[in-house]
Scaffold this motif. Structure first.
Motif, PDB file in Angstrom:
ATOM      1  N   GLU A  82      35.503 -82.293  14.568  1.00  0.00           N
ATOM      2  CA  GLU A  82      35.199 -83.351  15.532  1.00  0.00           C
ATOM      3  C   GLU A  82      33.717 -83.697  15.537  1.00  0.00           C
ATOM      4  N   SER A 122      36.860 -76.976   8.522  1.00  0.00           N
ATOM      5  CA  SER A 122      38.025 -76.104   8.743  1.00  0.00           C
ATOM      6  C   SER A 122      39.068 -76.261   7.631  1.00  0.00           C
ATOM      7  N   LYS A 123      39.103 -77.422   7.003  1.00  0.00           N
ATOM      8  CA  LYS A 123      40.063 -77.613   5.909  1.00  0.00           C
ATOM      9  C   LYS A 123      39.664 -76.808   4.683  1.00  0.00           C
ATOM     10  N   GLU A 166      34.839 -82.058   7.584  1.00  0.00           N
ATOM     11  CA  GLU A 166      36.025 -81.253   7.909  1.00  0.00           C
ATOM     12  C   GLU A 166      35.973 -79.829   7.341  1.00  0.00           C
TER      13      GLU A 166
END
Lengths: 132, 271
Positions: free
Chosen positions: A75, A84-85, A82
């Motif tokens: 976020e 976390s991906k 991103e």
């Protein structure tokens, strides 16, 4: 002739759909990461190491098991990287290996015996994240 | 208009209050919820990798069933909502995932994300309307200072969830106002409770829940509401010393409407 194998870094970027080169090293992901105090490699460095192809070192990173998938890094990243991906892709690279599951269904009875209030959601998400 | 109701695994077991209060309240508000008998667990976590197909299928089956019935899919658990919403978006926007999932499922008509995924709170806001809800309240929660705990799953990533402002949300506070309570805004309402690492890193989860509870207490909240069984479990388990009750939002809704579990028959309300 042996089949052509992709480099681990290529596998990770393809699996995640993330381009780590978009990262500008501002460190906002690490600043907002709720697990920051418990991890060896913070998210911004994780992204940089993927870019540098240092996947082997990431396979033993604490972040694989302590990332909460809270998506705060996703976020709040000003460049839409991103992180976390990438963490999830490296975790999958690890647990998809034979015998590399971090948790297995055999662990479930001990969880439930320890606390009968444990919601199904917690057991399912643990197994979904930590085993293949 | 009726909704295709997707309760999810925990609402049938440890979070029965979340489910029962939501059903009775919907009935009292005249919103039919129809549950498909064959739903399966959504998987609880959104599979972030592009090549994860099998872990997306249970959600797609439920989404497709809603499409067949021409209904919106109504979720209530934050995790289910997160998974359904994001996988539905994958089916709309990611050609590779869409093709592989459809090849596997071999449906009569391919599923391409036609279903609209609606959270119960969105239904209250957009279908019933908070003004209308306010009129239907029989037992307003007057003087109760309640903090909304959003957590992560409803809000982030906002680009995909499109639920509310990810840093300054208001839907739960508006809900609290509609049922007569006094909403308490506090800084940590959208920070993580620790989620699924509760079994691995109890200390970390304790620390994170402590911050949320302290933050709420400092702003004067006497109780919290959440839509997520895992958030509630973590907050209650780790906040026991802090004496801060954590309710499901539907429990307070049922209380305000007079249909909570102590009543055997839901009260039918006239407009």
């Amino acid at each position: 002739m042996s089949p052509v194998r992709s480099e681990p870094a290529e596998i990770v970027t393809e699996m995640s759909g993330v381009n780590p080169r978009k990262c500008m090293r501002c460190g906002k992901c690490s600043a907002t990461c709720p697990s920051f105090s418990k991890i060896d490699i913070p998210p911004h460095r994780f992204v940089m190491m993927v870019e540098n192809g240092e996947i082997e070192a990431l396979l033993s990173s604490q972040l694989l098991w302590k990332c909460l998938s809270c998506f705060a890094c996703v976020e709040r990243c000003p460049r839409g990287v991103e992180p976390s991906k990438l963490v999830e892709a490296v975790r999958l690279l690890q647990i998809r290996g034979q015998g590399k599951n971090y948790r297995t269904p055999d662990d479930v009875p001990q969880f439930v015996e320890a606390d009968e209030e444990i919601p199904q959601q917690l057991i399912t998400s643990t197994l979904r994240k930590y085993s293949k | 208009m009726s909704f295709h109701y997707y309760p999810g695994c925990t609402l049938k077991t440890k979070a029965k209050d979340l489910d029962e209060c939501a059903r009775k309240s919907a009935e009292a508000l005249g919103v039919p919820l129809i549950e498909w008998e064959e739903w399966q667990c959504c998987g609880t976590v959104y599979p972030q990798a592009q090549d994860e197909i099998a872990t997306r299928l249970a959600a797609i089956r439920a989404l497709d069933e809603a499409r067949r019935n021409g209904s919106d899919l109504l979720t209530i658990c934050s995790a289910c909502h997160h998974v359904m919403k994001r996988i539905n978006r994958d089916m709309q926007t990611n050609e590779d995932i869409r093709t592989k999932a459809n090849n596997y499922l071999a449906l009569d008509t391919p599923y391409t994300g036609q279903t609209r995924v609606v959270h119960y709170l969105e239904m209250l806001r957009d279908t019933v309307g908070f003004d209308e809800l306010r009129k239907r309240v029989l037992y307003p929660l007057t003087g109760r200072r309640i903090g909304a705990y959003y957590g992560c799953m409803l809000l982030r990533p906002s680009k995909e969830m499109q639920f509310d402002d990810p840093e300054n949300p208001s839907i739960m506070e508006d809900f609290l106002e509609a049922i007569g309570a006094e909403p308490v805004r506090y800084p940590y309402r959208n920070e993580c409770c620790g989620g699924y690492v509760a079994l691995e890193e109890a200390a970390l989860v304790g620390e994170l829940c402590g911050k949320v509870l302290d933050s709420a207490r400092q702003k004067g909240a006497e109780a919290l509401i959440t839509a997520c069984p895992l958030c509630r479990y973590n907050l209650r388990k780790n906040g026991s010393k802090q004496d801060m009750p954590v309710y499901y939002f539907s429990e307070l809704l049922a209380e305000a409407l007079g249909v909570n579990r102590t009543n055997t028959e839901p009260v039918r309300l006239e407009k």
